[in-house]
Design an enzyme around this catalytic site. Structure first.
Site, PDB file in Angstrom:
ATOM      1  N   SER A  28       6.617  56.073  39.946  1.00 26.72           N
ATOM      2  CA  SER A  28       5.507  56.612  39.386  1.00 26.72           C
ATOM      3  C   SER A  28       4.835  55.273  38.870  1.00 26.72           C
ATOM      4  O   SER A  28       4.929  54.197  39.393  1.00 26.72           O
ATOM      5  CB  SER A  28       5.928  57.343  38.095  1.00 26.72           C
ATOM      6  OG  SER A  28       4.908  58.182  37.672  1.00 26.72           O
ATOM      7  N   ASN A  29       3.935  55.514  37.741  1.00 28.61           N
ATOM      8  CA  ASN A  29       3.190  54.456  37.349  1.00 28.61           C
ATOM      9  C   ASN A  29       3.082  54.849  35.870  1.00 28.61           C
ATOM     10  O   ASN A  29       3.360  55.829  35.358  1.00 28.61           O
ATOM     11  CB  ASN A  29       1.695  54.318  38.216  1.00 28.61           C
ATOM     12  CG  ASN A  29       0.985  55.505  38.097  1.00 28.61           C
ATOM     13  OD1 ASN A  29       0.561  55.947  37.027  1.00 28.61           O
ATOM     14  ND2 ASN A  29       0.675  56.174  39.114  1.00 28.61           N
TER      15      ASN A  29
END
Ligand code: C5P
Length: 403
Positions: free
Chosen positions: A212-213
């Protein structure tokens, strides 16, 4: 200065117990002079700083300080006030009142009215330097902003303690200007259908891990709140975030880029404005392990495949009259990359934010943006709260494309 949009507006002004309460008199005067009807509610501590008599004289209405009028036994209805209000302003807002608003404490007439109100709420914090930068205060303000409350940032200057720093309540003229600008744009998106993406996407690797980020979703949620408050019908497709849904926004939760792609593609044809603010993972694991991947060798190879470019697909299917806005977060060659992205994805507008600027980027409550049109016209903006940035972006769309 003249404020043209306050005539006949019903304003509940909440005054709390800080030294900046002395400025409330000017605030009431300015609002009344601009044609607004003002109902002042004071917390018990506010009455130590300025008398209810001053504010009732200026507003032309008895000030409410308690749940009951002890003399007559009359009950002040916070529900009626909430319905009556076109806007609520809490100025000055102390750390204590901000904390109560954030957590739902209802132990005085002001915070109880806040909980009962459906009207837009403006919060003008005022407190000492260290209280203002305390993580509790910052968290509470961040929470209030994420719920759609409009924070009027305090100014930097000398404080009552003689410390110099951030914490001075914004001047009454500027508070009134904020509220006036809000009413000026109210309803300018009435009837428009707006689709917004926000947050990160999550790409599973196995049952316990993912890629993810750092996207918090704050910019997209601020845009959703802004568009909804201006009368649009807003659908917000969001990856996993910890933010509350802004009032009157239809929220669709997704996890992966593929899910976000489907949620957007099935809704984009029926949307007038599409704002793609999500930080979509460019790649996902080629295959997801059904069981937890065990630690084995020193290195491990994870094969990734490209996710669909949601903005690109929407751009391909864009039809006459639709407005497509993308975001770009670049670490290098910012302008060049943003312009190339706009062309490739057939965007009408791209909003560029740079990770190089410490006031911009993931998790922050502020942002620094440049708004670029497809003919290359660029508007650079200074640091603002994400809600202010949202207002600037929507103003630009309305003024340039929707008149
Ligand atoms: O990730 P990138 O910098 O290319 O993002 C630019 C724009 O494209 C953003 O508006 C983002 O929301 C959108 N995007 C998308 N689908 C992707 C990647 C990016 O909609 N797979």
């Amino acid at each position: 200065m003249k404020y043209d949009n306050l005539q006949g507006k019903h304003i509940v002004l909440g005054v709390t117990g800080g030294i900046a309460a002395y400025k409330s008199a000017v605030l009431v005067r300015l609002l009344v002079k601009s044609g607004a009807e003002v109902q002042v509610i004071m917390t018990p501590n506010a009455c130590e700083f300025i008398t209810p008599l001053t504010l009732s004289t200026l507003s032309g209405k008895p000030v409410i300080t308690e749940f009951f009028n002890h003399r007559t036994g009359e009950w002040h209805s916070h529900v009626d006030l909430g319905v009556w209000a076109d806007a609520m302003i809490v100025a000055p807002a102390t750390a204590s009142t901000i904390a109560k608003m954030a957590t739902g404490v209802a132990d005085n007439m002001l915070v109880t009215s806040y909980l009962s109100s459906r009207a837009p709420v403006f919060v003008a914090p005022a407190m000492d330097y260290d209280m203002m930068r305390h993580p509790s205060t910052l968290n509470n303000l961040s929470l209030l902003a994420s719920r759609g409350n409009i924070i009027i940032e305090p100014a930097v200057g000398e404080l009552a303690s003689h410390l110099v720093g951030k914490g001075r309540m914004e001047e009454p003229e500027n508070i009134v200007a904020h509220v006036d600008a809000f009413f000026a744009t109210r309803g300018d998106l009435k009837g428009r259908r707006v689709l917004i993406t926000a947050g990160p996407t999550v790409e599973r690797i196995d049952p316990v891990r993912y890629i993810s980020n750092f996207s918090s979703g704050k910019m997209g949620f601020a845009l959703a709140a802004e568009c909804a408050s201006r009368g649009a019908r807003v659908t917000l497709v969001t990856g996993p975030v910890t933010l509350a849904t802004p009032q009157a926004v239809d929220r669709v939760d997704v996890l992966t880029a593929l899910e976000m792609h489907d949620a957007v593609m099935s809704r984009c044809a029926g949307s007038d404005i599409i704002i793609l603010c999500a930080a979509v993972a460019d790649y996902r694991a080629a295959s997801t392990s059904k069981t937890k991947i065990k630690r084995q060798d020193e290195t491990i190879t994870l094969q990734l495949v490209a996710n669909p470019d949601i903005a690109g697909h929407v751009g391909q299917e864009k039809h006459e009259g639709q407005l497509l806005v993308g975001f770009a977060l670049e670490t290098d060659n910012e302008m060049e990359n943003a312009l190339a992205k706009m062309k490739r994805k057939n965007l009408d507008v791209i909003v560029l934010n740079s990770l190089r600027n410490p006031d911009a980027g993931f998790q922050k409550d502020t942002n620094v943006v440049s708004i670029i049109d497809s003919d290359g016209t660029t508007h650079n903006h200074d640091t603002m709260t994400k809600r202010e940035v949202a207002a600037v972006i929507v103003n630009h769309l309305v003024n340039r494309y929707l008149q």
